[in-house]
Design an enzyme around this catalytic site. Sequence first.
Site, mmCIF file in Angstrom:
data_model
loop_
_atom_site.group_PDB
_atom_site.id
_atom_site.type_symbol
_atom_site.label_atom_id
_atom_site.label_comp_id
_atom_site.label_asym_id
_atom_site.label_seq_id
_atom_site.Cartn_x
_atom_site.Cartn_y
_atom_site.Cartn_z
ATOM 1 N N ASP A 25 -17.094 7.409 -2.221
ATOM 2 C CA ASP A 25 -15.885 7.251 -1.407
ATOM 3 C C ASP A 25 -15.584 8.637 -0.824
ATOM 4 O O ASP A 25 -16.177 9.641 -1.254
ATOM 5 C CB ASP A 25 -14.734 6.744 -2.296
ATOM 6 C CG ASP A 25 -13.454 6.425 -1.523
ATOM 7 O OD1 ASP A 25 -13.505 6.337 -0.272
ATOM 8 O OD2 ASP A 25 -12.394 6.268 -2.172
ATOM 9 N N GLN A 61 -10.286 -3.888 -3.719
ATOM 10 C CA GLN A 61 -11.613 -3.408 -3.324
ATOM 11 C C GLN A 61 -12.682 -3.865 -4.318
ATOM 12 O O GLN A 61 -13.781 -4.251 -3.938
ATOM 13 C CB GLN A 61 -11.603 -1.876 -3.244
ATOM 14 C CG GLN A 61 -12.921 -1.286 -2.787
ATOM 15 C CD GLN A 61 -13.247 -1.656 -1.352
ATOM 16 O OE1 GLN A 61 -12.409 -1.513 -0.470
ATOM 17 N NE2 GLN A 61 -14.446 -2.137 -1.093
ATOM 18 N N HIS A 98 -7.214 0.675 -6.701
ATOM 19 C CA HIS A 98 -7.473 -0.170 -5.518
ATOM 20 C C HIS A 98 -8.181 -1.440 -6.001
ATOM 21 O O HIS A 98 -9.362 -1.649 -5.723
ATOM 22 C CB HIS A 98 -8.335 0.618 -4.527
ATOM 23 C CG HIS A 98 -8.382 0.022 -3.155
ATOM 24 N ND1 HIS A 98 -7.596 -1.048 -2.761
ATOM 25 C CD2 HIS A 98 -9.125 0.351 -2.061
ATOM 26 C CE1 HIS A 98 -7.865 -1.339 -1.503
ATOM 27 N NE2 HIS A 98 -8.791 -0.512 -1.056
ATOM 28 N N ARG A 111 -13.917 -8.383 1.627
ATOM 29 C CA ARG A 111 -12.493 -8.137 1.398
ATOM 30 C C ARG A 111 -11.687 -9.378 1.774
ATOM 31 O O ARG A 111 -10.744 -9.755 1.093
ATOM 32 C CB ARG A 111 -12.019 -6.930 2.225
ATOM 33 C CG ARG A 111 -12.684 -5.596 1.893
ATOM 34 C CD ARG A 111 -12.396 -5.142 0.469
ATOM 35 N NE ARG A 111 -10.966 -5.101 0.213
ATOM 36 C CZ ARG A 111 -10.159 -4.107 0.604
ATOM 37 N NH1 ARG A 111 -10.663 -3.065 1.213
ATOM 38 N NH2 ARG A 111 -8.859 -4.138 0.349
ATOM 39 N N CYS A 154 -16.388 1.881 -0.003
ATOM 40 C CA CYS A 154 -15.274 1.014 0.390
ATOM 41 C C CYS A 154 -14.943 1.133 1.878
ATOM 42 O O CYS A 154 -14.342 0.230 2.448
ATOM 43 C CB CYS A 154 -14.048 1.334 -0.459
ATOM 44 S SG CYS A 154 -13.431 3.019 -0.238
ATOM 45 N N ARG A 173 0.877 -1.183 0.000
ATOM 46 C CA ARG A 173 0.000 0.000 0.000
ATOM 47 C C ARG A 173 0.904 1.219 0.000
ATOM 48 O O ARG A 173 1.718 1.410 0.907
ATOM 49 C CB ARG A 173 -0.915 -0.013 1.224
ATOM 50 C CG ARG A 173 -1.694 1.275 1.378
ATOM 51 C CD ARG A 173 -2.830 1.172 2.383
ATOM 52 N NE ARG A 173 -3.954 0.461 1.826
ATOM 53 C CZ ARG A 173 -5.224 0.591 2.256
ATOM 54 N NH1 ARG A 173 -5.507 1.392 3.261
ATOM 55 N NH2 ARG A 173 -6.192 -0.095 1.689
HETATM 56 N N1 CP Z 1 -11.462 -0.030 1.992
HETATM 57 C C1 CP Z 1 -10.207 -0.138 2.461
HETATM 58 O O1 CP Z 1 -9.252 -0.400 1.732
HETATM 59 O O2 CP Z 1 -10.102 0.028 3.806
HETATM 60 P P1 CP Z 1 -8.757 0.169 4.647
HETATM 61 O O3 CP Z 1 -8.138 1.496 4.296
HETATM 62 O O4 CP Z 1 -9.237 0.130 6.077
HETATM 63 O O5 CP Z 1 -7.837 -0.964 4.332
HETATM 64 N N1 NVA Z 2 -9.820 6.732 -1.742
HETATM 65 C C1 NVA Z 2 -9.489 6.318 -0.408
HETATM 66 C C2 NVA Z 2 -9.773 4.865 -0.224
HETATM 67 C C3 NVA Z 2 -9.503 4.330 1.145
HETATM 68 C C4 NVA Z 2 -9.734 2.860 1.264
HETATM 69 C C5 NVA Z 2 -8.042 6.625 -0.111
HETATM 70 O O1 NVA Z 2 -7.189 6.430 -0.981
HETATM 71 O O2 NVA Z 2 -7.748 7.104 0.982
#
Ligand code: CP
Ligand code: NVA
Length: 296
Positions: free
Chosen positions: A214, A129, A126, A282, A254, A99
């Site tokens: 989101d 997701q 992502h 997930r 998400c 990440r």
């Molecule tokens: N939706 C999602 O990726 O959540 P987290 O940031 O908690 O991993």
């Molecule tokens: N768009 C958001 C998604 C979090 C799961 C981010 O990148 O923070």
Amino acid sequence: MRHFLTLNDLPPRDLQAIVQRAMALKAQPGLAVSQRRKTLGLIFEKASTRTRIAFETAMAQMDGASLFIAAGDSQLGRGEPIEDTARVVSRMVDCVAIRTFDHERLERFAAYSRVPVINALSNDFHPCQLLADIQTWQEHRGDIAGNIVAWIGDGNNVCQSYINAAAAFDFELRVCCPEGFEPNAELLAANDGRVSIVREPGRAVRGAQLVVTDVWASMGQEQESADRNRVFAGFQVNGELMAHAAPDALFMHCLPAHRGEEVSAELLDREDSVVWDEAENRMHTQKALLEYLLAE
Ligand code: CP
Ligand code: NVA
């Protein structure tokens, strides 16, 4: 060996098979292929609840192990090049989920990795997701092909994975965002005909079977929050907006959600909101994804 940096890395039939497998594993967790002695490295440069817990639990349930490496605690945080980290880490573990901020960091890691690399979220995509979102749709409504999905809000990483999903799973996507917050222009152009920009939320959700949103400020954009709250003020998904969608429309997010901003507090807990199933899925989809990548 395959990586999973975007949905485009796997053929649509394999994505569909992973979702089907996730549904089977949800019904019967014991079916999962043992990953004894297999290890998953989790390199996270941003916060996470769902993604991290989903991966760690999935590996534990398959008798494998996971190692969580917060970037700040590793030599990455002190400037060790990502290519060197990739060469070293991938000689020890069997798979790596990352990440990070720039998507290019993932690509650089993957280029030097001996083992599959999974995108656990980048600024651009992502994909994990979307596996969960598709599973959730299938559980509630069956095949998503031919349906209309309305994305309301920022043209961000999750939105861009929705664009890839529209092509892979054959649905129409309407992206409704303020000017200047569109998804990547090349990505839009590549999916012209299937993905459109609709500026007005009421029009975007008309006839849509799925409405998705989101946060307005993603991780790394915290300092833009106040400005974004102003620009996105008319883009909240709430009961009133859902009333313009198809009668049996579902709502997804998400998570984490900011109640009162991109989504009203009441909508999250309504019957048409499937966000808690979406979050649980997930784990099932990431388990199916790990089985798939580790089997190769
Ligand atoms: N939706 C999602 O990726 O959540 P987290 O940031 O908690 O991993
Ligand atoms: N768009 C958001 C998604 C979090 C799961 C981010 O990148 O923070």
